[in-house]
Design a protein around this motif. Sequence first.
Motif, short mmCIF file in Angstrom:
data_model
loop_
_atom_site.label_atom_id
_atom_site.label_comp_id
_atom_site.label_asym_id
_atom_site.label_seq_id
_atom_site.Cartn_x
_atom_site.Cartn_y
_atom_site.Cartn_z
N GLU A 177 3.01 10.76 2.58
CA GLU A 177 4.19 10.42 3.26
C GLU A 177 5.39 10.38 1.15
N SER A 188 0.76 -1.04 0.21
CA SER A 188 -0.42 0.50 0.17
C SER A 188 0.43 0.96 -0.30
N SER A 231 1.34 5.61 0.48
CA SER A 231 0.38 6.40 1.33
C SER A 231 0.96 7.14 0.68
#
Lengths: 50, 372
Positions: free
Chosen positions: B318, B313, B315
Amino acid sequence: MNRRVIAIALLCLGISAFAFGLAIGQHELVRSWLQYFSDAYAIGFPQPIP
Amino acid sequence: MSETDTESPEKQERSRDRLGSRFARWKQSILERTRPHKTLHYWVKKAFEEILAIRIIRFIFQLIVFLLLFYAGITYVLGYDPLLESGLFAGLAFLIPIFGYIPVVFDMPHGIAQGTATGFFDIIQLIGQAGMFPFIALGAVLIIPILIGRSFCGWVCPFGFIQDLCSLTPIRTRTVSKQTNRLLSWIKYIFLFTTLFFVLWVGLSTFLGIEAGLVYSLNSAGGFATAWWSVISPSGTFFVIVPYLWLNGVISPIITQWNPSPLSWAPIMWIRLIFLLIVLVAALFYTRAYCRWICPVGTLMGLVSQFSFLTVSRSATECLHGRCEEQRCTKACPVGIDVIAQPPGKLYHRDCIMCLDCVAKCGYDAVKVDYS
């Protein structure tokens, strides 16, 4: 449809199929094929001829 | 006139500076959040991560499986298993049936036209052509990719390991355009669906008792009409046929002195060897070329793994909302997924082999393993 719902549905389907296959003894068929290789240790291997 | 219109150029410049410095502070705060301070803890953690890097763990795992399967191929060719006979592996004999259902392409031909089998894809072909529905194998096709995605491709498959080794050679690997990649991806679907078509055709005929009409055509087409992928599988060629040729002294004379005996080989032998050669050469120039464009087993798993619980996954915050300039994750991906172009969150991609190279290469902790 939510991916998670599909995933859980597929997982349930897979487990059911696997369990049904075991229940009707389909694994014995595969086991016998695989056993063929185990037995081959004793009887000598068939040769894959080119 | 509004107040802003009457502002002097100096005032406007100061305002821009304030905005600029606010943006710089925001950017700095993000970087501080994503890049840990270089304390002792940081260096200890980094050293630990370097030693146990994902790539190294994966390599060791792949190497063990590769050696086991290569050994199995050689014992088959030799006709006996020295380690089993010595009692060293005798206690592991119970594992033999389990290997039948893992999605590793590895066939053991007993007769060149008839492959059999470990790996659920081979079992689907063999049970299907026998006129039965492959319940257990189909169950494995659904259960394994849903639970762990295509991790078998990235971590276990010995043929994937060989391709990874090929990509380590000094030859510079190349990339293909998205259009070419899409076009080449059709090949694997052709292999998959032709195999399943033959299985269905022969299986239904056998089930309905009309297979007698097929005898002539089956005899003409040989194994191609039944378990045809097992006949040309480059994995089977590599692990069984090549050791056979080598140990029986067929290859050595070809290398050391010209020996015309290969000319008398059956055409299927040449097809197998040429196919293997093409796949290996392709792997030198394109990382995991076989997995991306040919492998029907991975393709079958990929159709299910897009619903997997185990994914990578990304982000959005980020990785600076997809504006990360380095794009290490995309560059690291061996199967050519444009990771950063995917929607943030869980990466549902049927080509993802869960090698976790993107996780290891991202310097911002933006790409993580997700199991939910």
